[in-house]
Design an enzyme around this catalytic site. Structure first.
Site: not given
Ligand code: UN1
Length: 495
Positions: A174, A249, A283, A384
């Site tokens: 999804k 995550e 994130c 955040e």
């Molecule tokens: C995310 O931050 O949601 O660390 C994932 C990075 C990516 C993945 C980030 N390759 O730069």
């Protein structure tokens, strides 16, 4: 404008609900990127039914055969890389260089899966008894629910899809309603690569209907989710009650520490990319900059002039540095944090509001924003924000910088800039984050290494690398006794 459909049992189908939703370009809200089915529980039940059926055959297919399909997927993705990147920029807003990178991450993950199918799995160990051998093997679990966010519309779905399917599971994905097109394109690619029907299914729809439906369905063996901590907690709760496997995550409040001896130019490049890349919607974004006192004022001046020079605009233009936010509600949420920062008494250095000049008047643009003199316990230093807002905090020395870095409920990634080898190693030991970068920004994960965080960032799983395969497989411990007589462990060995 394309009409996308659910992908169920190898067929592209409208929702039985007859409902649809549209997805618009966040850089230009007049442009509809696609129309998508707004599915109901009936569609979801159909998808879970076919995935359950497909599982019986798919799990028996040898790993290397499954990995050959993953290689074919990679080949098609390579051929379609530019096209996928363009669709992604139009649906999500981030700049084309980054959507090419996002697509490349998906390709790398597919290629990694195609190799993994011929190597890792299980180990052999000696037995305490004679004429007996012991080993472990890994087996799939069944039908998974994969729930993915909008900020990495290809990379994150592939982090889940490839290890999940290669391991012999089948899945329903999804995708986020803000970025449904990229996963729709992936479904087509899997079909073109010859994936058997029903192994991967896409069901579009909202979290409250389709997400909850997956979570509560008795035939779903596990949920892999990337998204906010609130929703993650809800998923963890239900999975706890129903004993579903669950990989979460979640959020981050990542810090970049710059010590007084660091290469400041390098640290500056790092924080610009970490804080304002993907318009801060990662994130792994750098949302706190922790500066050692002697370089504090100088570094803020350097940062302000470079930030003010960033070009905002439609991410399809190669010379644009920062695209729009994904939606109006994200822009409102980010602006409310900026208001909170002002009220908390932080000093606004630059930015602080929506950007609506010229071609940006029809999109959800927001000025890259920096607050200085942020107290480590202010809300803008703790929560955040998920946008282009950077909180700068002063630290007396290394020790204080590290305790500020760890002063958060999250623990995804951290960056430490220093040329002092001893302090770099000490920082690696002290940092309470799943990923630590030395002299590199908080973003930049590679697909073959574990990805995930400590504390409230997750529940201990790691995507990426072989650790992703631990999420999607069950270990089976096997004892083979070829002595021909009953041997009692712990009793006969005690003789
Ligand atoms: C995310 O931050 O949601 O660390 C994932 C990075 C990516 C993945 C980030 N390759 O730069």
């Amino acid at each position: 404008m394309k009409q996308y459909k659910n992908f169920i049992g190898g067929e592209f189908l409208d929702s039985k609900s007859g409902r649809t939703f549209e997805n618009r370009n966040p850089a230009n809200w007049d442009e509809v990127v696609g129309i998508f089915p707004k599915s109901n529980i009936e569609d979801l039940n159909d998808a879970i039914g076919v995935a359950k059926k497909a599982y019986e055959e798919w799990r028996r297919m040898p790993w290397p055969m499954r990995s050959d399909i993953m290689r074919k997927v990679a080949e098609i993705m390579i051929a379609r890389k530019e096209d996928l990147a363009q669709i992604m920029t139009r649906e999500m807003g981030k700049v084309i260089k980054e959507t090419r990178g996002d697509t490349q991450e998906g390709i790398d993950t597919a290629l990694y899966a195609s190799v993994e199918g011929r190597k890792y799995f299980g180990y052999t160990l000696p037995s305490e008894l004679r004429n007996k051998s012991c080993m472990t093997r890994r087996d799939p679990l069944g039908v998974w629910g994969l729930i993915t966010p909008w900020n990495f519309p290809i990379a994150i779905p592939t982090w889940k899809i490839f290890p999940c399917l290669l391991s012999g599971n089948t899945a329903i994905i999804k995708p986020a309603t803000y970025t449904p097109a990229s996963v729709g394109e992936l479904a087509q690619i899997f079909k073109d690569a010859g994936l058997p029907d029903g192994v991967l299914n896409v069901v579009y729809g909202g979290g409250s209907e389709i997400g909850e439906g997956l979570l509560n369905h008795k035939d779903i063996v596990g949920i892999s989710f990337t998204g906010s901590s609130d929703i993650g907690q809800r998923i963890g709760e239900v999975c706890g009650k129903t004993l579903k496997r669950c990989s979460l995550e979640l959020g981050g409040k990542n810090g970049q520490v710059v010590l007084k001896d660091a290469n400041l130019e390098l640290a500056l490049e790092g924080v610009l990319w970490g804080a304002f890349g993907t318009t801060g919607q990662r994130c792994t974004a750098t949302s706190r900059l922790i500066l050692e006192a002697p370089i504090y004022d100088k570094f803020i001046d350097m940062l302000k002039s470079r930030t003010d020079a960033l070009k905002l605009g439609d991410g399809l233009n190669e010379d644009v540095d920062v695209g729009p936010l994904v939606s109006e509600s994200q822009r409102e949420s980010i602006h409310s944090y900026v208001e909170i920062g002002r009220k908390e008494g932080a000093r606004l250095i630059t930015g602080g509001g929506p950007y609506e000049e010229g071609e940006c008047s029809k999109g959800w643009f927001y000025k890259p924003t920096i607050f200085a003199d942020v107290g480590p316990n202010m809300r803008i230093a703790q929560e955040e924000i998920f946008g282009p807002v950077l909180s700068v905090i002063k630290a007396r020395d290394f020790q204080e910088a590290m305790s500020i870095l760890n002063n958060t409920v999250y623990g995804l990634s951290s960056a430490i800039y220093t040329n002092d080898l001893n302090l770099a190693h000490k920082a690696i030991e002290i940092a309470e984050t799943g990923i630590v970068y030395i002299n590199a920004p908080t973003i930049g994960a590679e697909c073959h290494l574990p990805f995930g965080g400590m504390k409230n960032t997750g529940n201990g799983h790691r995507e990426g690398g072989w650790t992703a395969y631990e999420i999607f497989t069950e270990i089976k411990t096997v004892y083979i006794d070829y002595s021909g007589c009953l041997q009692k462990a712990q009793i006969d060995t005690a003789k």
